[in-house]
Design an enzyme around this catalytic site. Structure first.
Site, PDB file in Angstrom:
ATOM      1  N   ASP A  67       0.826  -1.211   0.000  1.00 36.26           N
ATOM      2  CA  ASP A  67       0.000   0.000   0.000  1.00 36.26           C
ATOM      3  C   ASP A  67       0.861   1.262   0.000  1.00 36.26           C
ATOM      4  OD1 ASP A  67       0.949  -0.440   2.581  1.00 36.26           O
ATOM      5  OD2 ASP A  67      -1.017  -0.786   3.456  1.00 36.26           O
ATOM      6  N   ASN A 136      -8.026  -2.250  14.257  1.00 34.16           N
ATOM      7  CA  ASN A 136      -9.409  -2.535  13.854  1.00 34.16           C
ATOM      8  C   ASN A 136      -9.494  -3.763  12.935  1.00 34.16           C
ATOM      9  OD1 ASN A 136      -8.381  -1.637  11.439  1.00 34.16           O
ATOM     10  ND2 ASN A 136      -9.643   0.212  11.311  1.00 34.16           N
ATOM     11  N   HIS A 138      -7.615  -4.329  10.202  1.00 32.83           N
ATOM     12  CA  HIS A 138      -7.297  -4.146   8.784  1.00 32.83           C
ATOM     13  C   HIS A 138      -5.986  -4.831   8.414  1.00 32.83           C
ATOM     14  CE1 HIS A 138      -5.103  -0.075   9.577  1.00 32.83           C
ATOM     15  NE2 HIS A 138      -4.181  -0.955   9.283  1.00 32.83           N
ATOM     16  N   GLU A 143      -9.718  -1.347   5.194  1.00 34.69           N
ATOM     17  CA  GLU A 143     -10.407  -0.984   6.427  1.00 34.69           C
ATOM     18  C   GLU A 143     -11.694  -1.803   6.584  1.00 34.69           C
ATOM     19  OE1 GLU A 143      -8.781   0.610   8.504  1.00 34.69           O
ATOM     20  OE2 GLU A 143      -8.491   2.738   8.066  1.00 34.69           O
TER      21      GLU A 143
HETATM   22  C1  GLP Z   1      -0.711   0.372   8.573  1.00 31.60           C
HETATM   23  C2  GLP Z   1      -0.254  -0.485   7.397  1.00 31.60           C
HETATM   24  C3  GLP Z   1      -0.478  -1.950   7.697  1.00 31.60           C
HETATM   25  C4  GLP Z   1       0.115  -2.281   9.050  1.00 31.60           C
HETATM   26  C5  GLP Z   1      -0.583  -1.468  10.119  1.00 31.60           C
HETATM   27  C6  GLP Z   1      -0.107  -1.775  11.527  1.00 31.60           C
HETATM   28  O1  GLP Z   1      -2.054   0.542   8.594  1.00 31.60           O
HETATM   29  N1  GLP Z   1      -0.943  -0.155   6.187  1.00 31.60           N
HETATM   30  O2  GLP Z   1       0.115  -2.727   6.662  1.00 31.60           O
HETATM   31  O3  GLP Z   1      -0.034  -3.649   9.296  1.00 31.60           O
HETATM   32  O4  GLP Z   1      -0.328  -0.115   9.837  1.00 31.60           O
HETATM   33  O5  GLP Z   1       1.053  -1.048  11.815  1.00 31.60           O
HETATM   34  P1  GLP Z   1       1.991  -1.313  13.048  1.00 31.60           P
HETATM   35  O6  GLP Z   1       2.771  -2.547  12.697  1.00 31.60           O
HETATM   36  O7  GLP Z   1       2.865  -0.107  13.120  1.00 31.60           O
HETATM   37  O8  GLP Z   1       1.133  -1.513  14.226  1.00 31.60           O
END
Ligand code: GLP
Length: 260
Positions: A67, A136, A138, A143
């Site tokens: 992404d 949440n 995702h 989302e």
């Molecule tokens: C973002 C990214 C996800 C990732 C998520 C959790 O939303 N698009 O790919 O898994 O953050 O991030 P973190 O690992 O910093 O908790």
């Protein structure tokens, strides 16, 4: 699903690195999907060490990232481009021409997303997709309410996710509203999935994803339908799983040939 609960994030990340290394050793031209966020950082550090010590060769590997923020330039420090270069690509022998990253500055987003999907197919599909998880539920930036069959497309971030990202952008007002993300249908076509989650703030999302109903309200729950989804967790992220002791017993008693 395979649910592996490790004593801490450090040992979990080492195990994840062994799994990634195994995939590359078995298939030197493997196609890997990379995720961003804080969670996979230790995994990437382990991959860098393996590569720099001559124990892992990325020269035949192709990569795709999940992404990117819409409208953010590649050199913006919070961009996923910058993240991937700083935390992995600069430090391993991965050929530049086989690095594919979502372009958040694409002019025609609809046709760009189609091209990204085509590029994944042309590369032979993703052999191993690495994922984190949002609080949440995702994955990527799919989302809650994302179609379980969705493809790469533009998405609007929820307020919760924007709040979680505020520190990266120096304040909530600077966090983009829109992103481009691989869809859940795209992710599900990967031959193998490795999802990492660490910390108490992921416990509820993990429990709902692994043990709750499959629902668009918890996008990671679609992984219940994947034939090779591996979750590597620390005890805090696993703390709301009702079958945690069963998962631990299963892993502890695996035959050696099945271990990573
Ligand atoms: C973002 C990214 C996800 C990732 C998520 C959790 O939303 N698009 O790919 O898994 O953050 O991030 P973190 O690992 O910093 O908790």
């Amino acid at each position: 699903m395979e649910i592996i609960i490790q004593p801490d994030a450090t040992s979990a990340s080492q195990l994840a690195a062994r799994l990634v290394a195994k995939v590359i050793k078995e298939k030197p031209h493997a196609v890997l999907g990379f995720a961003t966020g804080r969670t996979p950082l230790k995994l990437y550090q382990n991959l860098i060490i393996l590569c720099q010590e001559g124990n892992l060769d990325f020269s035949g590997v192709t990569t795709f990232t999940l992404d990117e923020y819409v409208g953010i330039s590649n050199d913006h420090p919070a961009s996923f481009h910058a993240y991937m270069w700083n935390n992995l690509f600069h430090h391993i022998n991965l050929p530049k021409e086989r690095i594919n990253m979502v372009n958040g500055q694409a002019k025609d987003i609809v046709s760009y997303c189609r091209q990204y999907e085509t590029a994944i197919k042309t590369a032979g599909g993703i052999d191993l997709q690495i994922l984190g998880i949002g609080r949440n539920g995702h994955i990527g930036f799919n989302e809650p309410s994302s179609s379980l069959a969705s493809r790469t497309r533009i998405k609007t971030l929820t307020d919760d996710t924007r709040l979680d990202l505020a520190a990266d952008f120096g304040g909530l007002e600077n966090v983009p509203n829109h992103v481009i993300t691989m869809g859940l249908g795209t992710i599900m076509e990967s031959k193998m999935i490795l999802l990492l989650a660490f910390g108490k703030n992921k416990a509820n999302a993990i429990a709902r994803a692994i043990e709750g109903p499959v629902t668009a309200m918890v996008p990671a729950s679609i992984l219940q339908m994947h034939p090779r989804a591996v979750f590597i967790l620390d005890p805090e992220a696993a703390s709301e799983l009702s079958l945690a002791s069963y998962y631990k017993w299963v892993y502890a008693n695996k035959p050696d040939w099945q271990k990573y």
